[in-house]
Design a protein around this motif. Sequence first.
Motif, PDB file in Angstrom:
ATOM      1  N   GLU A  52       1.123  -1.497   0.219  1.00 22.08           N
ATOM      2  CA  GLU A  52      -0.161   0.369  -0.178  1.00 22.08           C
ATOM      3  C   GLU A  52       1.166   0.854   0.150  1.00 22.08           C
ATOM      4  O   GLU A  52       1.534   1.566   0.771  1.00 22.08           O
ATOM      5  CB  GLU A  52      -1.444  -0.030   1.340  1.00 22.08           C
ATOM      6  CG  GLU A  52      -1.499   1.103   1.348  1.00 22.08           C
ATOM      7  CD  GLU A  52      -3.320   0.572  -0.075  1.00 22.08           C
ATOM      8  OE1 GLU A  52      -3.474   2.416  -0.097  1.00 22.08           O
ATOM      9  OE2 GLU A  52      -3.576  -0.304  -0.461  1.00 22.08           O
ATOM     10  N   PRO A  53       0.927   2.354  -1.084  1.00 20.44           N
ATOM     11  CA  PRO A  53       1.854   3.133  -1.155  1.00 20.44           C
ATOM     12  C   PRO A  53       1.441   4.126  -0.322  1.00 20.44           C
ATOM     13  O   PRO A  53       0.417   4.114  -0.073  1.00 20.44           O
ATOM     14  CB  PRO A  53       2.019   3.725  -2.831  1.00 20.44           C
ATOM     15  CG  PRO A  53      -0.184   3.428  -3.095  1.00 20.44           C
ATOM     16  CD  PRO A  53      -0.239   1.582  -2.145  1.00 20.44           C
ATOM     17  N   LYS A  54       2.355   4.910   0.314  1.00 20.53           N
ATOM     18  CA  LYS A  54       2.576   6.058   1.199  1.00 20.53           C
ATOM     19  C   LYS A  54       3.133   6.913   0.648  1.00 20.53           C
ATOM     20  O   LYS A  54       4.174   7.292   0.314  1.00 20.53           O
ATOM     21  CB  LYS A  54       3.125   5.612   2.886  1.00 20.53           C
ATOM     22  CG  LYS A  54       2.857   4.319   3.257  1.00 20.53           C
ATOM     23  CD  LYS A  54       3.599   4.371   4.755  1.00 20.53           C
ATOM     24  CE  LYS A  54       2.837   2.951   5.257  1.00 20.53           C
ATOM     25  NZ  LYS A  54       3.668   3.318   7.148  1.00 20.53           N
ATOM     26  N   ALA A  55       2.562   7.767   0.529  1.00 23.12           N
ATOM     27  CA  ALA A  55       3.153   8.868   0.220  1.00 23.12           C
ATOM     28  C   ALA A  55       3.244  10.349   0.583  1.00 23.12           C
ATOM     29  O   ALA A  55       3.261  10.333   2.026  1.00 23.12           O
ATOM     30  CB  ALA A  55       1.744   9.951  -1.028  1.00 23.12           C
ATOM     31  N   ARG A 108       7.031  15.080  -1.262  1.00 24.05           N
ATOM     32  CA  ARG A 108       7.669  14.934  -3.113  1.00 24.05           C
ATOM     33  C   ARG A 108       7.332  13.740  -3.165  1.00 24.05           C
ATOM     34  O   ARG A 108       6.977  13.783  -5.228  1.00 24.05           O
ATOM     35  CB  ARG A 108       9.115  15.558  -2.370  1.00 24.05           C
ATOM     36  CG  ARG A 108       9.761  16.458  -2.426  1.00 24.05           C
ATOM     37  CD  ARG A 108       8.575  17.910  -3.627  1.00 24.05           C
ATOM     38  NE  ARG A 108       9.625  17.379  -4.398  1.00 24.05           N
ATOM     39  CZ  ARG A 108      10.780  17.482  -5.246  1.00 24.05           C
ATOM     40  NH1 ARG A 108      11.878  18.041  -4.481  1.00 24.05           N
ATOM     41  NH2 ARG A 108      11.316  16.616  -6.279  1.00 24.05           N
ATOM     42  N   THR A 109       6.893  12.962  -3.047  1.00 22.05           N
ATOM     43  CA  THR A 109       6.951  11.075  -3.225  1.00 22.05           C
ATOM     44  C   THR A 109       5.480  11.103  -2.753  1.00 22.05           C
ATOM     45  O   THR A 109       4.942  10.999  -2.465  1.00 22.05           O
ATOM     46  CB  THR A 109       8.032  10.803  -3.253  1.00 22.05           C
ATOM     47  OG1 THR A 109       8.081  10.204  -1.688  1.00 22.05           O
ATOM     48  CG2 THR A 109       9.881  11.329  -3.310  1.00 22.05           C
ATOM     49  N   SER A 110       5.231   9.790  -4.599  1.00 24.12           N
ATOM     50  CA  SER A 110       4.017   9.188  -3.630  1.00 24.12           C
ATOM     51  C   SER A 110       3.317   8.260  -3.213  1.00 24.12           C
ATOM     52  O   SER A 110       2.897   7.361  -3.232  1.00 24.12           O
ATOM     53  CB  SER A 110       3.160   8.977  -5.782  1.00 24.12           C
ATOM     54  OG  SER A 110       3.626   8.357  -6.823  1.00 24.12           O
ATOM     55  N   GLY A 112       8.465  -0.450   0.703  1.00 23.63           N
ATOM     56  CA  GLY A 112       6.127   0.003   0.503  1.00 23.63           C
ATOM     57  C   GLY A 112       6.369   0.820  -0.876  1.00 23.63           C
ATOM     58  O   GLY A 112       5.411   1.592  -0.800  1.00 23.63           O
ATOM     59  N   ILE A 113       7.275   0.914  -2.232  1.00 22.18           N
ATOM     60  CA  ILE A 113       6.732   1.673  -2.366  1.00 22.18           C
ATOM     61  C   ILE A 113       6.161   0.664  -4.105  1.00 22.18           C
ATOM     62  O   ILE A 113       6.441  -0.471  -4.105  1.00 22.18           O
ATOM     63  CB  ILE A 113       8.028   1.901  -3.356  1.00 22.18           C
ATOM     64  CG1 ILE A 113       9.435   2.937  -3.091  1.00 22.18           C
ATOM     65  CG2 ILE A 113       8.010   2.512  -5.407  1.00 22.18           C
ATOM     66  CD1 ILE A 113      10.483   4.105  -3.131  1.00 22.18           C
ATOM     67  N   ALA A 114       4.868   1.394  -4.017  1.00 20.92           N
ATOM     68  CA  ALA A 114       4.619  -0.225  -5.141  1.00 20.92           C
ATOM     69  C   ALA A 114       5.082   0.748  -6.686  1.00 20.92           C
ATOM     70  O   ALA A 114       5.034   1.901  -6.774  1.00 20.92           O
ATOM     71  CB  ALA A 114       2.509   0.767  -5.630  1.00 20.92           C
ATOM     72  N   LYS A 148      14.334  11.906   3.755  1.00 16.77           N
ATOM     73  CA  LYS A 148      14.263  12.483   3.993  1.00 16.77           C
ATOM     74  C   LYS A 148      12.747  12.988   4.702  1.00 16.77           C
ATOM     75  O   LYS A 148      11.718  13.681   5.417  1.00 16.77           O
ATOM     76  CB  LYS A 148      14.464  14.089   3.621  1.00 16.77           C
ATOM     77  CG  LYS A 148      16.203  14.233   3.147  1.00 16.77           C
ATOM     78  CD  LYS A 148      15.362  15.454   1.699  1.00 16.77           C
ATOM     79  CE  LYS A 148      17.303  15.349   1.809  1.00 16.77           C
ATOM     80  NZ  LYS A 148      18.023  14.505   1.532  1.00 16.77           N
ATOM     81  N   GLU A 149      11.629  12.055   3.744  1.00 17.41           N
ATOM     82  CA  GLU A 149      10.191  11.984   4.747  1.00 17.41           C
ATOM     83  C   GLU A 149      10.278  11.046   5.140  1.00 17.41           C
ATOM     84  O   GLU A 149       8.638  11.287   5.779  1.00 17.41           O
ATOM     85  CB  GLU A 149       9.159  11.419   3.228  1.00 17.41           C
ATOM     86  CG  GLU A 149       9.096  12.706   2.011  1.00 17.41           C
ATOM     87  CD  GLU A 149       9.097  12.501   0.661  1.00 17.41           C
ATOM     88  OE1 GLU A 149       8.043  13.336  -0.136  1.00 17.41           O
ATOM     89  OE2 GLU A 149       8.779  11.314   0.302  1.00 17.41           O
ATOM     90  N   GLY A 150      10.844  10.089   6.151  1.00 21.35           N
ATOM     91  CA  GLY A 150      11.069   9.175   7.077  1.00 21.35           C
ATOM     92  C   GLY A 150       9.835   8.144   6.711  1.00 21.35           C
ATOM     93  O   GLY A 150       9.630   7.168   7.320  1.00 21.35           O
ATOM     94  N   LEU A 151      10.723   7.559   5.383  1.00 21.90           N
ATOM     95  CA  LEU A 151       9.897   6.635   4.217  1.00 21.90           C
ATOM     96  C   LEU A 151      10.860   5.879   4.199  1.00 21.90           C
ATOM     97  O   LEU A 151      10.357   4.767   3.488  1.00 21.90           O
ATOM     98  CB  LEU A 151       8.956   7.371   3.626  1.00 21.90           C
ATOM     99  CG  LEU A 151       7.691   7.873   4.022  1.00 21.90           C
ATOM    100  CD1 LEU A 151       7.353   8.490   2.844  1.00 21.90           C
ATOM    101  CD2 LEU A 151       6.454   7.282   4.838  1.00 21.90           C
TER     102      LEU A 151
END
Length: 456
Positions: free
Chosen positions: A204-207, A210-212, A242-244, A332-335
Motif C-alpha cells: 500500500e503506497p505511502k505518499a 515530494r513522492t507518491s 513499501g513503494i508500489a 527525508k520523508e521518514g519513509l
Amino acid sequence: MAADQANGRPTASSDKTPYRHPIPWQSEEFYQHDKLDAELERVFDICHTCRRCVSLCQAFPTLFDLIDNSPTLELDGVDKKDFYRVAEQCFLCDLCFMTKCPYVPPHEWEVDFPHLMLRAKAVHYREQGASLRDEALTSTDLLGRLAGIPVVSATVNHLNQSPRVRASMEAALGISKDAPLPDFAEELASHQLARLLADGDDPEPKAGERTSGKVALFSTCYGEHNDPEIVTDLARVYRHNGIALRTVEKERCCGMPKLELGDLEAVRRAKEANIPQLLRLVEAGYDIVAPIPSCVLMFKQELPLLFPEDADVQRVKERIFDPMEYLSLRQKEGLLRTDFQHSLGKVMHHAACHQRVQNIGSKAREILSLIPDTSVEVIERCSGHDGTYTVKAEFHAHACKIGRPIAQRMKEANPAHWGSDCPLAAEQIRELWGLEEAPRPQTPWRMLAYAYGLED
C-alpha cells in the motif's frame, strides 16, 4: 534560482545562478552555416583565452591544437572547415557547462559549449547524414529487438567476444576491437519485472511531500535488453521500502543516442512515443524512475529545452527521478527503511557525468552512508565511456585516456564494493582496471539489496 519553464531564463529571485536557454532547433536559422560559424568562432575564441576545460575531454585539446598549430597562433588562423573536428569529440557530458565554465548564462557572454556542439552536430547530420556504424549504434530499440531474440543473443554475445570477429568489425565498420560491448540478455527486463511483481501483493503506497510512493520503472534500452538485473535489483529495493511498482509499457529509447548524433527529428519521434504514456502514468499518480542517468537527464533537461512550449514534456520533467534521488527523498520523508542486515565496508562510488549534471548531489553516498560500518568515497571524473564514444575506433584511445585515472584510483583503493550510477561507465572502468582482476561492479541499489539481505 529556478529557471522559468517557458523560456529557461532566471526568475527574479537571483541573477547569478547558471541557466540554459531553450534550443531553437526547429528554426531554419539554427541550421544556417554562416550563423553557426559565427557563433562557433565567438565561443571558440572565448575558450581559447580561458583554457580552463582542457582536461575534461578531447574536444578542448582538439580546439587548442588547431589554434596552436595555425599560422597565426590565433583562432583566425584556423580553417572553419576544421571546426567540426571539435564538435565530433564532444559527447555532451555537460561537465564544462556545469563545473568549469565561468561564462555561462547569466554572464553576458552566454557560453553554452555543449549545446553549441549539439547545434554543429545537427547541422552536420542534416547536411551529410551519418555512417552506417553511427546510425546502427544509436538505433538502440532496433538493436535490442534483433539481438534480443534468445538464439540470436547467444550468437551475438559469442561473436562479440571473438578477437577475430572484433578485428573484422573494426576494419569494416570502425567499431573498436578493444572496446567493451555489452552482452544481450536472453530474457527482457520487462518480462523478469512482470514475474517479480506478480510474486506477492503490491504494498500500500505511502505518499510523502515530494513522492507518491507509486513508481513506474522506465527500464531503458540498456536495462531492457542488456542488463535486466539493474531493473530487478531496483524493483526489489523499492518494494522492500513499501513503494508500489509497475512497468512502463511500450517504452521507446529516450532519444539520448540520437541527440548525441545530431538527429533531432529522431529525438522528436522518441518524444512523441514516450511522453504520452509517461504523462498518463503521472496523471494516474505515478512517479517515473529510470536506472540510467542519461535517460533521466533526457527527460529532465534536454527534452524540456528542445520542446519548451510542450506542457506535457514539462509535466513529465517534474515527476521523473534518479533512483537514488528518489530514495533520498523518501528518507527525508521518514519513509526509508534502515533494517540493514549487512555492512558494506569500504565503498568506492563513481559519480557518472549525467548524474552529476542533474544538480542533485551524490545521493548514492548519502543513502549508502546510512548503512552501519560503511564508508563511501566518491570519484567525480568522466569514465570516458560516454554513449557510443568509446566504441568508435577513432575515439577509443581518447576514451581510455579519460577514464584511466578512475580505474587506477579504484584499483589502489581495493574496496569491498565499487560501482557507478551508470552501469556502462562501470564496465568501462572495469575494462581499464583489468577484467581478470577487477571485482564485479555494482549499482548503488544492488549494494542496498545486499545490505538489506535481499540478494537471491
